[in-house]
Design an enzyme around this catalytic site. Structure first.
Site, mmCIF file in Angstrom:
data_model
loop_
_atom_site.group_PDB
_atom_site.id
_atom_site.type_symbol
_atom_site.label_atom_id
_atom_site.label_comp_id
_atom_site.label_asym_id
_atom_site.label_seq_id
_atom_site.Cartn_x
_atom_site.Cartn_y
_atom_site.Cartn_z
ATOM 1 C CB SER A 100 1.593 -30.916 -34.535
ATOM 2 O OG SER A 100 2.805 -30.693 -35.232
ATOM 3 C CB THR A 204 5.647 -32.664 -29.600
ATOM 4 O OG1 THR A 204 4.387 -32.985 -29.070
ATOM 5 C CG2 THR A 204 6.437 -31.786 -28.667
ATOM 6 C CB THR A 222 3.185 -29.724 -28.457
ATOM 7 O OG1 THR A 222 2.306 -30.523 -29.245
ATOM 8 C CG2 THR A 222 2.684 -29.739 -27.027
ATOM 9 N NE ARG A 232 -3.345 -34.271 -23.693
ATOM 10 C CZ ARG A 232 -2.227 -34.300 -24.400
ATOM 11 N NH1 ARG A 232 -1.765 -33.213 -24.975
ATOM 12 N NH2 ARG A 232 -1.557 -35.428 -24.545
ATOM 13 C CB VAL A 233 -1.565 -29.807 -19.615
ATOM 14 C CG1 VAL A 233 -0.043 -29.674 -19.630
ATOM 15 C CG2 VAL A 233 -2.209 -28.422 -19.562
ATOM 16 N N GLY A 234 -0.358 -31.879 -21.971
ATOM 17 C CA GLY A 234 0.431 -33.077 -22.236
ATOM 18 C C GLY A 234 1.773 -33.055 -21.534
ATOM 19 C CG ASP A 235 4.834 -35.265 -23.486
ATOM 20 O OD1 ASP A 235 3.891 -34.840 -24.190
ATOM 21 O OD2 ASP A 235 5.886 -35.713 -23.979
ATOM 22 C CB THR A 255 7.538 -36.475 -30.206
ATOM 23 O OG1 THR A 255 6.406 -36.132 -31.000
ATOM 24 C CG2 THR A 255 8.248 -37.644 -30.840
ATOM 25 N N GLY A 256 4.859 -37.684 -29.107
ATOM 26 C CA GLY A 256 3.875 -38.751 -29.087
ATOM 27 C C GLY A 256 2.870 -38.543 -27.975
ATOM 28 N N GLY A 258 1.426 -37.841 -24.898
ATOM 29 C CA GLY A 258 2.008 -37.242 -23.709
ATOM 30 C C GLY A 258 1.629 -37.927 -22.417
#
Ligand code: GLY
Length: 342
Positions: A100, A204, A222, A232-235, A255-256, A258
């Site tokens: 991850s 993450t 992450t 795609r980009v997360g938090d 975490t989780g 995003g």
């Protein structure tokens, strides 16, 4: 289930880093703290005896244990929190068994591993990279952005070019295990569209630390949501979403899922809670409640926060059961079951 709703599944990942090399925390902290103790931690304001355990490092999931070990080596030698968090999260970044984060991370729907990371220092400087391919340690590229430029965030090909110019080595970071997981996902998705690796149990790595001098820093890195849409980009690379540090009051990391964290500026919100006098756990709770408020039905996704106050008080909370964090202080390092809201 549509392709998009399939992506509502929170990414978690397989693999476990080496157990923490430090002593179990249980033997350091007196009494009942530990397994299932996050509530106790925020109620009992300060770890190990009352007035600000320093140094201290806290990070998400079980891959936080070896990460904390590396961070602790820096902190116990009197090193800076910033160096500690970078050294810490580089461990799961470089571990192919942590699927991850970094090398070995699960790929996107096009079978490309794309990485996101951010870092923040006690003096308010921040750096981040997103949608980076071909580099094992995006956290160090993020630090380079912070230290060598007046920018905060560089993404995609620009970040890769920046890394190359700054001497980072390009590598193939798609492991056989990650490729096999992608093939399995591709094969299964038509017949069982919500297929998702069931044996994966972390995500993450977010890490926040306070050093012996009382300065804070944070890092977050992450490979993002497994099998995500390319691009795609997360938090995690977004300052204030995946991680935030304010050296006057505290630091937090998420975490989780995003997308949910971004929509509430999650880590910033947690740190603002600390500024307003909430305990770390209550600050995490308020941020999670903000997410819940936006969802009519009980959400099935996971989000969790870890928080650390300037005084060395810690707290953590998740939406769903199963979140664990690693806490190292006083020469000990242990995995703790966090409380959950739902
Ligand atoms: N929290 C990591 C991500 O959603 O990408």
């Amino acid at each position: 289930m549509s392709g998009l709703s399939r992506r509502n599944f929170i990414k978690v990942a397989a693999g476990l880093g080496a157990a923490g090399a430090l002593m179990p925390l249980r033997s350091f902290f007196s009494g009942s703290h530990l397994k299932g103790l996050s509530a106790d931690l925020s109620a009992a304001p300060l770890l190990a005896g009352g007035s600000g355990t320093k140094p201290l490092v806290i990070s998400t999931w079980k891959h936080g244990l070896p990460a904390n070990d590396a961070a602790w080596k820096v902190l116990e030698g009197g090193g800076a929190a910033l160096d500690a968090v970078e050294a810490g999260v580089r461990v799961p970044e470089g571990d192919p068994n942590v699927m991850s984060v970094g090398y070995g991370g699960l790929p996107d729907e096009d079978c490309k591993v794309t990485l996101d990371a951010s870092i923040m220092a006690s003096d308010g400087r921040a750096g981040s990279v997103a949608f980076v391919q071909g580099y094992k340690h995006p956290i160090s590229i993020a630090r380079k952005v912070m230290e060598a430029t007046d920018h905060v965030m560089i993404v995609g090909e620009g970040a890769e070019e920046f890394a190359r110019k700054n001497g980072f080595q390009r590598e193939d970071i798609l492991t056989d295990a990650a490729r096999e997981a992608w093939i399995k996902w591709k094969q299964k998705m038509s017949e069982e569209d919500d297929w998702f690796p069931k044996d994966l149990d972390h995500d993450t790595i977010g890490m926040v630390a306070i050093d012996a001098g009382g300065n804070l820093a944070g890092a977050c890195t992450t490979s993002g949501l497994a099998f995500k849409i390319h691009g795609r980009v997360g938090d995690s690379p977004i300052i204030g979403a995946g991680m935030y540090v304010d050296n006057e009051v505290g630091a937090a990391a998420a975490t989780g899922k995003g997308e949910e964290v971004i929509k509430i500026c999650g880590s910033f919100l947690v740190v603002e809670g600390l500024r307003q006098g909430l305990s770390p756990k209550d600050a995490c709770k308020r941020a999670l409640e903000r997410i819940l408020k936006k969802h009519g039905a009980k959400p099935t996704f996971q989000v969790a926060f870890i928080a650390l106050s300037k005084e060395g008080e810690i707290g953590a909370l998740s939406l769903q059961q199963g979140f664990q964090y690693a806490l190292a202080a006083g020469g000990t390092n242990e995995l703790v079951d966090a409380e959950h809201l739902l």
